[in-house]
Design a protein around this motif. Structure first.
Motif, PDB file in Angstrom:
ATOM      1  N   TRP A  96       1.311   7.233  -6.291  1.00 48.79           N
ATOM      2  CA  TRP A  96       0.130   8.046  -6.565  1.00 48.79           C
ATOM      3  C   TRP A  96       0.408   9.516  -6.236  1.00 48.79           C
ATOM      4  N   ILE A  97       1.067   9.763  -5.117  1.00 51.28           N
ATOM      5  CA  ILE A  97       1.415  11.137  -4.729  1.00 51.28           C
ATOM      6  C   ILE A  97       2.330  11.762  -5.784  1.00 51.28           C
ATOM      7  N   ALA A  98       3.342  11.022  -6.217  1.00 55.18           N
ATOM      8  CA  ALA A  98       4.275  11.544  -7.221  1.00 55.18           C
ATOM      9  C   ALA A  98       3.547  11.870  -8.519  1.00 55.18           C
ATOM     10  N   GLN A  99       2.645  10.999  -8.942  1.00 57.97           N
ATOM     11  CA  GLN A  99       1.873  11.259 -10.161  1.00 57.97           C
ATOM     12  C   GLN A  99       0.976  12.477  -9.987  1.00 57.97           C
ATOM     13  N   SER A 100       0.359  12.611  -8.836  1.00 60.07           N
ATOM     14  CA  SER A 100      -0.524  13.747  -8.568  1.00 60.07           C
ATOM     15  C   SER A 100       0.248  15.058  -8.588  1.00 60.07           C
ATOM     16  N   GLN A 101       1.436  15.049  -7.973  1.00 58.63           N
ATOM     17  CA  GLN A 101       2.256  16.262  -7.949  1.00 58.63           C
ATOM     18  C   GLN A 101       2.736  16.624  -9.346  1.00 58.63           C
ATOM     19  N   HIS A 140       0.827  -1.211   0.000  1.00 63.17           N
ATOM     20  CA  HIS A 140       0.000   0.000   0.000  1.00 63.17           C
ATOM     21  C   HIS A 140       0.859   1.259   0.000  1.00 63.17           C
ATOM     22  N   GLU A 141       1.885   1.287   0.829  1.00 66.97           N
ATOM     23  CA  GLU A 141       2.743   2.477   0.943  1.00 66.97           C
ATOM     24  C   GLU A 141       3.438   2.784  -0.378  1.00 66.97           C
ATOM     25  N   GLY A 142       3.932   1.748  -1.061  1.00 70.90           N
ATOM     26  CA  GLY A 142       4.570   1.943  -2.363  1.00 70.90           C
ATOM     27  C   GLY A 142       3.607   2.532  -3.380  1.00 70.90           C
ATOM     28  N   ALA A 143       2.388   1.999  -3.421  1.00 69.23           N
ATOM     29  CA  ALA A 143       1.378   2.508  -4.349  1.00 69.23           C
ATOM     30  C   ALA A 143       0.968   3.928  -3.982  1.00 69.23           C
ATOM     31  N   TRP A 144       0.888   4.204  -2.676  1.00 65.91           N
ATOM     32  CA  TRP A 144       0.526   5.551  -2.212  1.00 65.91           C
ATOM     33  C   TRP A 144       1.590   6.565  -2.643  1.00 65.91           C
ATOM     34  N   ARG A 145       2.848   6.225  -2.456  1.00 65.92           N
ATOM     35  CA  ARG A 145       3.925   7.144  -2.841  1.00 65.92           C
ATOM     36  C   ARG A 145       3.933   7.396  -4.354  1.00 65.92           C
TER      37      ARG A 145
END
Length: 96
Positions: free
Chosen positions: A78-83, A71-76
Motif C-alpha cells: 500500500w505504501i509503495a502504491q501510494s508513493q 498485514h505487514e506485506g499488504a501495508w508495504r
C-alpha cells in the motif's frame, strides 16, 4: 526511559461495512490479531528467535506472527502504491 511499545501506529482502514480493519486482514483476522497481540498485554517478552520448531512460541504467538506478516506485506504494498501515485500526481514531465 519512555516506553513506546503501546504508541506504535496501527494501520487500519474502514471497510465497506464501516468496520475498522487492519490493511491486508479481514474483519475476523483483525479481531483475532488484536486478541493475540502481545503489545496489549501487561508483560511482553519477545524472544530473539521465535520459531515453531524451537518450541519457543506457542500456537497463539505463531498465529500472531502469521497475521502480522500478512498485514505487514499488504501495508508495504500500500505504501509503495501510494508513493507511486504521489510521484505521478506531481505532474513532472520527462523531456528526453
Amino acid at each position: 526511559m519512555i516506553d513506546h511499545r503501546h504508541d506504535a501506529p496501527r494501520r487500519y482502514f474502514v471497510d465497506a461495512q464501516g468496520h475498522r480493519v487492519l490493511i491486508g486482514l479481514s474483519l475476523q483476522e483483525t479481531a483475532e490479531f488484536e486478541t493475540l497481540d502481545p503489545s496489549s498485554k501487561e508483560t511482553v517478552q519477545i524472544g530473539a528467535g521465535i520459531r515453531e520448531n524451537e518450541g519457543i512460541a506457542g500456537p497463539g504467538e505463531i498465529r500472531w506472527l502469521e497475521l502480522y506478516s500478512k498485514h505487514e506485506g499488504a501495508w508495504r504494498a500500500w505504501i509503495a502504491q501510494s508513493q507511486a501515485a504521489q510521484t505521478q500526481d506531481l505532474g513532472f514531465v520527462n523531456y528526453v
